[in-house]
Design a protein around this motif. Structure first.
Motif: not given
Length: 673
Positions: A313, A315, A577, A581-582, A585
């Motif tokens: 994903t 970044y 991924d 993503s974490r 966030e």
């Protein structure tokens, strides 16, 4: 061939039941299943009632199937299956060589979901060293292994068939060697353990080592990271790079050891470009050869890269733009006219002409109606008109005196005529206001730094007529494929600049524009500022000066997503991924990015502080010398004109007599009332 089929069809009852049990287990994880069969096992599960509850696709392979030139129907079916989201494959092929060729073809063309669930018949030809990369990508696999054995009972040897279930180790403990792991046995009509045979192998890697190829590129990986992992340091106060920090967190979360290495000649090959026989170097070459599991190096999320590896994903999104030369407009020689805009100068000049004409008109009217009357009533007939007119009756004198008052030079004396005094008073008010405004504006102009000429849009870049270039061929193709005419023009003159230092030097010399991401360009500009400050004394001694500062074009050519690189069809991608993503966030990526760019920001802020110091140096005084030079020139021209007028006009006048010059000038310049 008939004997071969008969041997495999003799005792398929147990095999069928084992396959049914495993298929039931797969069906619990998926709602769609694909059966790839050959003539031997075709129809093995036709009567399996549980298959009616889920979607089912079947692909029948021939015994002589050629996957170097696959049938279009097979390719079309596999693409449809992948688009439908099917991720469960039951490969019932007796010929291990045919099964290996199918897997190689489908995996190479990305027609299989390698992170799905697989069931195959065991065959030693599937485990050849050249197929090791397949089982490094397809890890959720169960092999049904049939083999014969002898059992001794009461001195009697009994021949029996045994069916085991096995899988592969992940990650592999040895490179190029596929090791099998026993998981269950079919015994007495049932699986002995009956547990879940598709346990996740990627959540916890149990401390095994994974190879990580590193290309040091801002902001993904910094040069400091090399010292960090080569010296096995536990901590560093310097920024290591966004991707380097990401992989460290991922390694701790997934419990594996990251074995970092720098590919050979990576500084020259960078991401890699096509060579002879479609060979690649750099990071892409490492991915094609399967030498690493992760690839760090600011990889763009493009179709070109996806052909050779997997990308996580994104970044971050980087601004790809140009590093351009920044020219200083040393316009100190125009300092006398800079305080006013052109329209203001036109207004002041027009008012000057109008006022001088008005003074001249007032003087003529005063002379005609007032002075003549005073002369007539004077008892002595000796009225001195010069005191009232004060030289304003001559147009040239009127202009000079009006101009001198505007420069705040007082008149020799005020005229006695009150009309002229009132007019002069209001003219003085105007000139005081104009002079104050002019001085204030000039002070501000002296205090401000020079105005710079920069390139900030693609349109300005195309008009600049400077060579343009970047590192790889892919960037040039991107510009050429664009529908924007400016981008196409840039692509047509795009040069390949493999040496980054030479490219930056060309930019500093004002002969090149370099294409890269804005973070790296900002870092390069900060390095140029630092080097310039460090070698300032040396430059003053040798006289070597950089002609242009480095400027980053404000308009972004494209906002490019950036991602971590993984081996093609990597089984780790789904977990990576989630972790990426974490970290996005919770703001870790933003924090690491700020750390990487901190040095560049500090260096640029120091230069900005130094440039804002309001000091008047010699270049700021150029305007005074220019004004003096202009005065010398006009004076010289006036003197030359006077000499020529004296020589060719006055001396040739018939009335000229050098012994009676007073009579000559009196007759030619007599006062007319």
């Amino acid at each position: 061939m008939n004997d071969f089929k008969r041997v495999h069809q003799c005792e398929t009852n147990d095999v069928k039941r084992v396959v049914e049990r495993v298929v039931e287990e797969i069906a619990a994880h998926s709602n769609c299943m694909v059966f790839i069969t050959d003539p031997v096992y075709r129809g093995l599960l036709d009567e399996y009632s549980a298959m009616s509850l889920i979607s089912r696709y079947e692909i029948g392979l021939r015994d002589n199937e050629d996957f170097s030139r696959p049938r279009k129907l097979i390719e079309k079916t596999l693409r449809h299956i992948k688009a439908a989201g099917c991720n469960s494959y039951v490969v019932l092929i007796a010929n291990g060589l045919l099964a290996s060729q199918f897997l190689q073809y489908a995996e190479g063309e990305r027609l299989l979901d390698t992170r799905g669930y697989f069931l195959l018949f065991y065959d030693s030809r599937l485990l050849r060293p050249e197929l090791h990369y397949i089982w490094n990508r397809i890890v959720n696999v169960v092999f049904v292994r049939r083999y014969s054995m002898y059992k001794y009972r009461s001195g009697e040897r009994i021949f029996i068939e045994r069916i085991d279930l096995a899988t592969v180790y992940y990650p592999s403990r040895e490179r190029d060697v596929t090791e099998m792991k026993y998981i269950d046995t079919w015994y007495d009509g049932k699986l002995r353990y009956g547990n879940d045979h598709y346990l996740s192998k990627t959540t916890n890697l149990h401390g095994n080592g994974l190879r990580v190829a590193v290309f040091e590129h801002i902001p993904a990986v910094t040069e400091t990271s090399r010292e960090y992992y080569e010296q096995n340091s536990n901590g560093s106060s310097k920024a290591l790079g966004v991707e380097f920090e990401l992989i460290q967190v991922i390694a701790r979360a997934m419990n594996f050891k990251a074995n970092y290495y720098i590919p050979l000649n990576i500084e020259n090959e960078k991401w890699g470009k096509a060579g002879d026989n479609d060979s690649y170097g750099g990071l892409l070459g490492e991915a094609i050869n399967g030498n690493a599991d992760f690839f760090l190096g600011d990889l763009h999320y493009t179709v070109h890269h996806l052909n050779y590896l997997d990308l996580s994903t994104p970044y971050n999104t980087e601004c790809l733009t140009f590093l351009t030369p920044e020219a200083l407009t040393d316009n100190s020689w125009k300092l006398l006219i800079l305080p006013f805009r052109p329209n203001a100068w036109i207004a002041v000049f027009f008012v000057l002409l109008m006022s001088s004409g008005l003074f001249y008109l007032f003087a003529l009217l005063y002379q005609k109606y007032i002075i003549s009357y005073k002369y007539m009533i004077s008892t002595t007939n000796e009225y001195d008109s010069s005191r009232d007119l004060c030289e304003f009756t001559d147009l040239q004198s009127s202009l000079l005196y009006t101009y001198s008052m505007q420069l705040q030079v007082s008149l020799p004396r005020l005229p006695d005529a009150w009309s002229m005094r009132v007019l002069i008073g209001w003219w003085w008010i105007f000139t005081i206001l104009v002079a104050v405004i002019y001085r204030a504006s000039m002070t501000a102009t002296l205090a401000n730094p020079f105005v710079t000429i920069t390139i900030d849009t693609l349109a300005q870049l195309t008009r600049a007529s400077l060579p343009i270039g970047g590192w790889n061929e892919e960037s040039r193709n991107f510009f050429l494929a664009s529908t924007d005419p400016h981008s196409q023009e840039i692509g047509s003159k795009f040069e390949l600049a493999e040496n980054e230092k030479e490219a930056v030097d060309r930019v500093a010399n004002g002969t090149f524009c370099y294409y890269e991401n804005s973070y790296l360009l900002r870092h390069l500009r900060a390095k140029e500022i630092f080097e310039k400050a460090r070698q300032k004394n040396k430059s003053e001694e040798t006289g070597s000066m950089v002609k242009y500062h480095l400027h980053i074009m404000e308009e972004c050519v494209v906002h490019m997503p950036i991602a971590l690189g993984l081996e093609k069809n990597s089984p780790l991608k789904s977990h990576v991924d989630i972790l990426v993503s974490r970290m996005i966030e919770i703001g870790l990526v933003g924090k690491w990015l700020s750390d990487v760019m901190e040095w560049s920001k500090i260096t640029e802020s120091r230069q900005k502080t130094e440039s804002e110091t309001a000091l008047v140096d010699l270049p700021k005084l150029y305007a005074a010398f220019v004004a003096l030079a202009i005065g010398y020139c006009f004076s010289s021209v006036a003197l030359l004109g006077e000499i020529l007028h004296w020589k060719y006009v006055v001396l040739r006048d018939p009335a000229y007599d050098k012994y009676h010059l007073d009579t000559f000038y009196k007759n030619n310049h007599k006062f007319k009332t």
